[in-house]
Design an enzyme around this catalytic site. Sequence first.
Site, PDB file in Angstrom:
ATOM      1  N   GLN A  63       9.805  31.011  45.868  1.00  0.00           N
ATOM      2  CA  GLN A  63       8.593  31.209  45.074  1.00  0.00           C
ATOM      3  C   GLN A  63       8.879  31.425  43.591  1.00  0.00           C
ATOM      4  O   GLN A  63       8.188  30.857  42.737  1.00  0.00           O
ATOM      5  CB  GLN A  63       7.785  32.387  45.628  1.00  0.00           C
TER       6      GLN A  63
ATOM      7  N   VAL B  23       9.600  29.004  50.876  1.00  0.00           N
ATOM      8  CA  VAL B  23      10.114  28.304  49.691  1.00  0.00           C
ATOM      9  C   VAL B  23      10.521  29.343  48.646  1.00  0.00           C
ATOM     10  O   VAL B  23      10.151  30.515  48.732  1.00  0.00           O
ATOM     11  CB  VAL B  23       9.070  27.337  49.080  1.00  0.00           C
TER      12      VAL B  23
ATOM     13  N   HIS C 232       7.987  46.274  52.625  1.00  0.00           N
ATOM     14  CA  HIS C 232       8.350  47.680  52.446  1.00  0.00           C
ATOM     15  C   HIS C 232       9.866  47.829  52.356  1.00  0.00           C
ATOM     16  O   HIS C 232      10.380  48.567  51.506  1.00  0.00           O
ATOM     17  CB  HIS C 232       7.791  48.512  53.597  1.00  0.00           C
TER      18      HIS C 232
ATOM     19  N   ASP D 217       7.566  56.348  53.887  1.00  0.00           N
ATOM     20  CA  ASP D 217       6.166  55.996  53.651  1.00  0.00           C
ATOM     21  C   ASP D 217       5.285  56.256  54.874  1.00  0.00           C
ATOM     22  O   ASP D 217       4.540  57.211  54.910  1.00  0.00           O
ATOM     23  CB  ASP D 217       6.007  54.580  53.088  1.00  0.00           C
TER      24      ASP D 217
END
Length: 459
Positions: free
Chosen positions: A337, A335, A20, A117
């Site tokens: 990504q 890692v 978020h 939110d």
Amino acid sequence: MGSQATTYHMAMYPWFGVGHLTGFFRLANKLAGKGHRISFLIPKNTQSKLESFNLHPHLISFVPIVVPSIPGLPPGAETTSDVPFPSTHLLMEAMDKTQNDIEIILKDLKVDVVFYDFTHWLPSLARKIGIKSVFYSTISPLMHGYALSPERRVVGKQLTEADMMKAPASFPDPSIKLHAHEARGFTARTVMKFGGDITFFDRIFTAVSESDGLAYSTCREIEGQFCDYIETQFQKPVLLAGPALPVPSKSTMEQKWSDWLGKFKEGSVIYCAFGSECTLRKDKFQELLWGLELTGMPFFAALKPPFETESVEAAIPEELKEKIQGRGIVHGEWVQQQLFLQHPSVGCFVSHCGWASLSEALVNDCQIVLLPQVGDQIINARIMSVSLKVGVEVEKGEEDGVFSRESVCKAVKAVMDEKSEIGREVRGNHDKLRGFLMNADLDSKYMDSFNQKLQDLLG
């Protein structure tokens, strides 16, 4: 107020979940690119983790928040990565206790609008001090339309598992459905307390329905019909910021991983990752790895250690270690990504279906296998497999939600077989969607529209 040159001072106060925070910050960068000033409210010790993402430091400033101490909440905990999943409701309770501080800060900042939110109390607070509030969702509008639609809410009636298995009456795509075990999980969240004396569903429904507007990081070409449905159901303007695509990484892959991947032919390696917050049970963890092994393909699995296990190594059966030696790596740490998905040797991505991960996959060549675990991940998987047909979902038991090694292997082989009907279909659809998403004008087009709708709302 209708001039394109109009700029505003905005506040952002996202839920203390890592996804978020980064999702809101992505929007902050886009809005700052339009000249708006952003005050980003964030736990004080977490600020340093986002500073490197700030593309407009002259327009985006951090406002530190002190997270109140709550019985049961680990000392110093500020984000979901600091607490075990069963304790996240305590972090929400702590966030709710910042209400008085937030009111003082917003009055002092004199902002025009606040984006939020999970803090369902923020819209009424904003109205009290004369500012607009916009609910910004880091998840799909399809998810909100399916699960939160006012059509589902009947006074005095509790939602049942059967209710949640089918879409609301006027939902634009009735082919989107939940399996029994998934509906059971959603139904449980309608009664589960999440921070104080309010259920998770009531919290989000209130946050959405009390807002002045709703904002999503998506585009009409992918989810237009669901955005229209939400706009009609909640009678709120919907602002679209365009798809939340990853910012190209400026870093380089660690040499050891680059060397390992370089040993295999192009498009032959499976990359499997379940995000920074998803922890599997040990039996699921092992079954997933056995499924990857069963494909016969080389694989790299970036997974957190399973529950009640100190390390990934301790959770891998000795027999499996022997079978995957030289062609399989199971790594328990973070890692890069994006760099894995971009590597020419990687041809398949097995994902838990977090929206950020799927966005990274969509702009790369690797084929997508979907293995959702909870909540919005399930709906994300349906978008990919049913609506867009760009990936294949791993089959699970209808009642128990259990997947097998055979079902993992079957899904991987389905997307990797270029000669099969399924393989051709998902590859073709993925190629078309990737071409659309990589259009250089896409982001600016959507942010121009977002900016204009925001001016209309604030004007």
